[in-house]
Design a protein around this motif. Sequence first.
Motif, short mmCIF file in Angstrom:
data_model
loop_
_atom_site.label_atom_id
_atom_site.label_comp_id
_atom_site.label_asym_id
_atom_site.label_seq_id
_atom_site.Cartn_x
_atom_site.Cartn_y
_atom_site.Cartn_z
N UNK A 1 58.24 16.12 51.72
CA UNK A 1 58.50 17.58 51.99
C UNK A 1 59.60 18.08 52.86
N UNK B 1 62.74 23.52 40.30
CA UNK B 1 63.04 22.27 40.21
C UNK B 1 62.25 21.56 39.08
N UNK C 1 57.79 16.11 36.50
CA UNK C 1 57.54 17.19 37.63
C UNK C 1 56.24 17.85 37.52
N UNK C 2 55.87 18.87 38.39
CA UNK C 2 54.73 19.77 38.25
C UNK C 2 55.13 20.73 37.08
N UNK D 1 69.02 26.81 46.20
CA UNK D 1 68.33 25.86 47.13
C UNK D 1 67.11 25.06 46.47
N UNK E 1 63.93 22.68 47.66
CA UNK E 1 63.19 21.88 48.71
C UNK E 1 61.84 21.23 48.12
N UNK E 2 61.63 20.17 48.89
CA UNK E 2 60.43 19.56 48.45
C UNK E 2 60.24 19.44 47.05
N UNK F 1 54.89 15.36 45.26
CA UNK F 1 54.22 14.73 46.36
C UNK F 1 53.48 13.41 46.13
N UNK F 2 53.24 13.15 44.93
CA UNK F 2 52.39 12.03 44.26
C UNK F 2 53.39 10.87 44.02
#
Lengths: 373, 121
Positions: free
Chosen positions: B20, B46, B62-63, B85, B87-88, B92-93
Amino acid sequence: MATLRVTLGPVTRERVAPGDVAIEATVVNEGDQPEPFHEHQARHGSLVLQVEDPSGRRVLLPPPPPPDERDRIRPSLLAPRASVTLRYAGFLDARSDGGAYRVRWFSHHEALGGSLELPLASDWIVIEIAHGGITRADSKPSWGAILLRPFDAMVVAVKLLYRRILVLLCRAVLDQEVDRYITETITNGTPSSWNGTYAWNARFLVRVDQPQQRVFVTIRVRLSGIAPSSATAWVTTVEGAWTNRFKDCAVLGCASNGYPILLDLQYVTSGEHQVVSLSPTRTLNMTNWGLTDTDQGHEAGHMLGNKEEYFTVDGVDYGPGRQPGGNIMNNPANPPIAAHYWLIQATADALLGINYSLSGGSTRSVNVPCRYF
Amino acid sequence: MPLLLELVLTGTATGPTRVEDVAAEGVLVNTGSEPVEVDLVELSSPSLALEVVDESGRLVPMPPPPTPGRPDIVAVRPGGRRTVPFRAFIPLTAPPGRYHVRLRYREERSRWVDVEVAKPI
């Protein structure tokens, strides 16, 4: 140089019975040229899956069916950056012991993307198998564990019986954490930047509350880059989109008009299902939300296990995004449909011990009576 | 398109970074002699703008991307640049380890940068 790649993932990360194991393989052409790939043959798990039991022994799979007309035709071409998703279920014997099994996709056949020198192979993945309510942590239990096993089985059986009695008496409050791995492959995107394979974990808590005759769904979100007090609009958007629109018409004689499904988006500092970051502009994907739009209901739909319904997804053509009459997974401004509650319904029904549904499906609008016969 | 893309890591941490806390800035430069229209939604998401591969060279899914149909078109003048920008952006997985990331916009790609994801605390 190999241009086809295959990745394998479980359909659910929850511990499952051996007969319920389901996995998904995604084959992607990462090269610049079309590559032959026989999708129909690849759907036969016995031809492409390798399985090892907890002790590392190879598990032989059932024989494939005799080749049919579609197996015999030449392989089709997989276009550059295109992919196919293949689902395999029920390939493990229902009587298999519990434990950690390893599975991978593997082929050295040209029609299936491989060769003798360079097979097409995924990484091994681990599938946790339960058996009869008892999960063995390892394949060599201690003598104490062996002696205690009958008592463990009795405790589990008593707990299941007690739960079943409560359900029949309409007094049960049952919780289930859901964690389902989902993939989607978008093609025919306009612009083409949307084409590709995406993956995420649908995670949420389902509570079936028989006394209150409700199904409560909670998505726990940890925020990054924004305080909860500044993100209240997201709660309003998500809950407004999903709560109290549909109900689970679970036929048990308890909730005479079904269980309305209520959804709660909860901000937490730990134990989250998802982490959502503040986007500096608009909502940019499932976990990057903006404050200048109201697309978060659609993104929550992904968290509940739903795929996109625009462009072509997993081979199904939905047309452009944001169609005026499109549902929430096509147009975030519109509401969901009953089918979007599939994972909630399946979880709630499993908690209640139901394995069938009313004709037409057991998720209905809250305004439509559940017709029992 | 006469575009030059660059991806720069901007986090303050050195070495392995929590998922994150991973941050980067994407830079798009118009190297042509005419203004170029750029969709900021495509450039900022992203899921659409970043390619992430693991140490074995496998693409990390990616999500799900944003719903299409509401582009945010801006004109970038010749010699002009646009920064966005991120970020994160590592899912997460994704397990801990080294990842290679690059920025993409339509047919253009930046160079790869390396990100090392730390084990969760």
